[in-house]
Design an enzyme around this catalytic site. Structure first.
Site, mmCIF file in Angstrom:
data_model
loop_
_atom_site.group_PDB
_atom_site.id
_atom_site.type_symbol
_atom_site.label_atom_id
_atom_site.label_comp_id
_atom_site.label_asym_id
_atom_site.label_seq_id
_atom_site.Cartn_x
_atom_site.Cartn_y
_atom_site.Cartn_z
ATOM 1 N N ASP A 53 4.373 -22.728 -12.390
ATOM 2 C CA ASP A 53 2.941 -22.390 -11.417
ATOM 3 C C ASP A 53 3.377 -22.316 -10.029
ATOM 4 O O ASP A 53 4.237 -22.832 -9.501
ATOM 5 C CB ASP A 53 2.065 -23.256 -11.577
ATOM 6 N N ASP A 71 2.305 -23.635 -7.498
ATOM 7 C CA ASP A 71 1.484 -24.456 -6.491
ATOM 8 C C ASP A 71 2.549 -25.581 -6.490
ATOM 9 O O ASP A 71 3.780 -25.761 -6.978
ATOM 10 C CB ASP A 71 0.254 -25.015 -7.158
#
Ligand code: 0RA
Length: 653
Positions: A519, A521
């Site tokens: 991801d 993030d």
């Protein structure tokens, strides 16, 4: 024709013949740059700077120079200056032109005409500054010598005029400014301050007493004396300080640094080592200031000296009496960080990346040096000696327990067919060169990737949550870990070759591209770092072979009606939004799971449109330090690093 005129004629002919040869040499460098500097990418570009600096380091090693400055100029050219004797400018007898011009324009000339020079440095390829000249659109050499300033300029390696004097000076030294040729370095000609300053720091530690200043004139800094971003590297104690810097993020097992410096059988040897409470072994070796990633005779000499001396001491101490199994070489190196640096007159480099020292005579020189150094230390510091042996016994015991786990990993991979991990969705192509495997964070993203992929050549291995932090785990825990076992089995690699019990065997590697897909993030980048830490500590050969990549999923989807475009950063997002003029819908992708299979294929997996970032090791010593900081026990330096790099951590804020 008179004899004199005849001589002159001959000289002229010789001169032109030689200069044609020189020209051909330069042309060859421009035609085949990779043969001389390795590659024409980011690495090769920075290599140019190292090549120039190496000449100044040589001058320093001969005792003629103690100050070197390196600057990235505002226009991205490089200036290297030293306070050495200055390159001679008098007419070179054989060549008929100034020695400066010979050094700058003749491939392989280097400092060879100066037989007394203590020349053991020189770049990895030892090609000399003439190569840099050949690969520069423009280069200016300035020499401060005999109270005079001399100058000569070149274009693509060709002298523009004979050396001229341009003034008087009380300085001594050499200054070189060059502009890398963007028709050669097509990828980029932009220098990285970080890459260069890491190397200058390393050089300062490897050559104590030499001051190296690194300046970036593209970046202002009000607080520094020059007004620009600048660091000065200077080490009084050399490797002893280097090792403290390297191991500063680990908890020391003993307080002292064990070090020695001297000459053995005519070979200058320097060694420094410390023990820490971790379970990893960190050996760094250098030959003539070049990091020898693949090790070689100096490193095997170090290992032999270490094992022999510690074993002898441990046997005599009686601390091994109750042990029911043999202690192995590895056991003596758990939690050991060491640097070995030797200077060799005619180094023979072997191995895949030509970074393995082959000279036989070096092995016993280093081994003897280490024995003497360590014997003294153990005798003078009996408390430390006891602590070290206790740690070795612990390591041996743990290794004994780990052997089983490691054998499991090995056996499974050897019978790979049928033994592939259940979670792996393999591809159908059997040729590893065409194949890639995606290591995907989480089962759900794994599912999407499985739907989106091209099953012909793309395999998917989902990993459950956060994989083990190998920086803090004992070796047997690493080999017992399910996710890690799956990685070994899926990749088809085995541990241990005849020469080295820890080396990775890539002969049966099943995919030539291993892509980490996480991801975009903070959690994703943490997982990415955990996986990279594992690769760096346990599968470094995979990275060095150029097999490891990081996928880059987009951060945004910008929509207006039927129009859709992806953005990988805020600027791109805003530009797309503007080009769509009017109100747009913006979707922020928090994770891979928010994309459907088609979107994931379009943006991140399709070779036609995706961007893969290849993972390379620019400076193994510095990389080691960074991983120990990011993944180790000590919290404050990690916080500092994250705060410094808050731009990345802020993405989710
Ligand atoms: C050969 C002879 C002498 C100086 C050098 C090479 C030299 C080369 C470089 C390259 C960068 N900086 C340098 N500084 C010195 C001088 C011999 C003498 O003066 O007797």
């Amino acid at each position: 024709m008179s004899e004199e005129a005849n001589k002159d004629e001959q000289k002229k002919n010789n001169y032109s013949a030689d200069s044609i040869q020189a020209l051909e040499g330069m042309e060859h460098v421009r035609m085949r740059p990779s043969m001389y500097i390795g590659d024409v990418g980011v690495r090769g570009l920075h290599h140019l700077v190292y090549e120039v600096v190496d000449n100044s380091i040589d001058e320093a090693m001969g005792g003629h120079c103690d100050t070197i400055s390196v600057a990235i100029n505002e226009d991205n050219s490089i200036t290297v200056r030293d306070n050495g004797r200055g390159i001679p400018v008098d007419i070179h007898k054989k060549e008929g032109v100034s020695a400066l011009q010979v050094v700058m324009t003749k491939i392989g000339a280097g400092g060879k005409f100066d037989k007394d020079s203590y020349k053991v440095s020189g770049g990895l390829h030892g090609v000399g500054v003439s190569c840099v000249n050949a690969l520069s659109t423009h280069l200016k050499a300035t020499v401060f010598r005999n109270g005079t300033i001399y100058e000569q300029e070149y274009e693509k390696g060709k002298a523009q005029y004979p050396v001229k004097s341009i003034g008087e000076t009380e300085d001594r030294g050499t200054e070189v400014t060059f502009y890398p040729d963007d028709s050669i370095f097509t990828q980029t000609t932009e220098f990285s301050y970080e890459t260069l300053s890491n190397r200058m720091r390393e050089l300062a530690y490897l050559n104590k007493g030499v001051s190296i200043t690194m300046t970036d004139k593209r970046k202002k800094d009000k607080e520094s004396p020059s007004g620009f971003l600048e660091e000065r590297f200077f080490s009084e104690e050399g490797l002893k300080e280097f090792i403290k810097f390297l191991d500063g993020n680990r908890e020391p097992l003993i307080n002292g640094v064990i070090s020695m410096e001297g000459e053995k059988n005519g070979i200058p040897v320097e060694v420094a080592m410390v023990y820490n409470t971790s379970y990893t072994e960190n050996l760094h070796s250098y030959v003539n200031n070049i990091n020898t990633h693949e090790g070689g005779t100096h490193l095997s000499g170090f290992r032999r000296g270490l094992t022999g001396t510690l074993k002898k001491y441990a046997d005599a101490s009686g601390m091994l009496d109750k042990l029911k199994f043999e202690i192995q070489g590895d056991d003596f190196r758990e939690g050991l960080t060491a640097i070995v640096s030797v200077k060799v007159g005619e180094p023979q480099f072997e191995g895949q990346t030509k970074t393995k020292l082959g000279n036989r005579e070096v092995s016993s020189a280093v081994s003897q040096a280490v024995s003497e150094m360590l014997t003294n230390y153990l005798e003078e510091n009996p408390e430390d000696a006891k602590t070290i042996i206790q740690k070795v016994v612990l390591a041996a015991t743990a290794r004994h327990a780990a052997t089983k786990a490691r054998e499991m990993v090995q056996r499974k991979t050897v019978m790979s067919i049928g033994g592939l991990p259940g979670k792996l969705s393999d591809c159908s192509d059997q040729n590893p060169e065409n194949c890639e495997v995606f290591l995907v964070e989480g089962d759900s993203a794994g599912g999407t990737a499985k739907q989106g992929r091209d099953r012909m050549f793309q395999a998917i291995l989902p990993l459950r949550g956060k994989i083990l932090n190998v920086e803090k785990a004992m070796t047997h825990k690493v080999f017992e870990n399910e996710e890690i076992k799956n990685i070994y089995t899926a990749l088809g690699v085995t541990i241990g070759t005849e020469e080295d019990s820890k080396a990775l065997n890539l002969d049966k590697l099943r995919y030539h591209k291993v892509v980490i897909m996480c991801d975009a993030d903070v959690d994703g980048s943490h997982i990415e770092t955990l996986i990279l830490t594992f690769f760096f500590r346990y599968m470094r050969e995979l990275i060095e072979g150029g097999h490891v990549y990081i996928a880059t999923p987009p951060l945004y989807l910008v929509k207006k009606g039927q129009k859709k475009r992806y953005a990988w950063n805020d600027q791109e997002r805003d530009e797309i939004a503007e080009s769509f003029n009017g109100s747009v819908g913006i979707q922020r992708y928090k994770g891979l799971g928010e994309m459907n299979a088609e979107q994931l294929w379009d943006t991140t997996m399709n070779p036609e449109f995706r961007t893969l970032r290849q993972v390379t090791i620019d400076n193994a010593t510095e990389t080691d330090r960074v991983f120990s900081m990011l993944m180790g026990d000590e919290v404050p330096p990690r916080r500092e690093f994250i705060e410094k790099n808050a731009v990345y951590a802020n993405i989710d804020a």
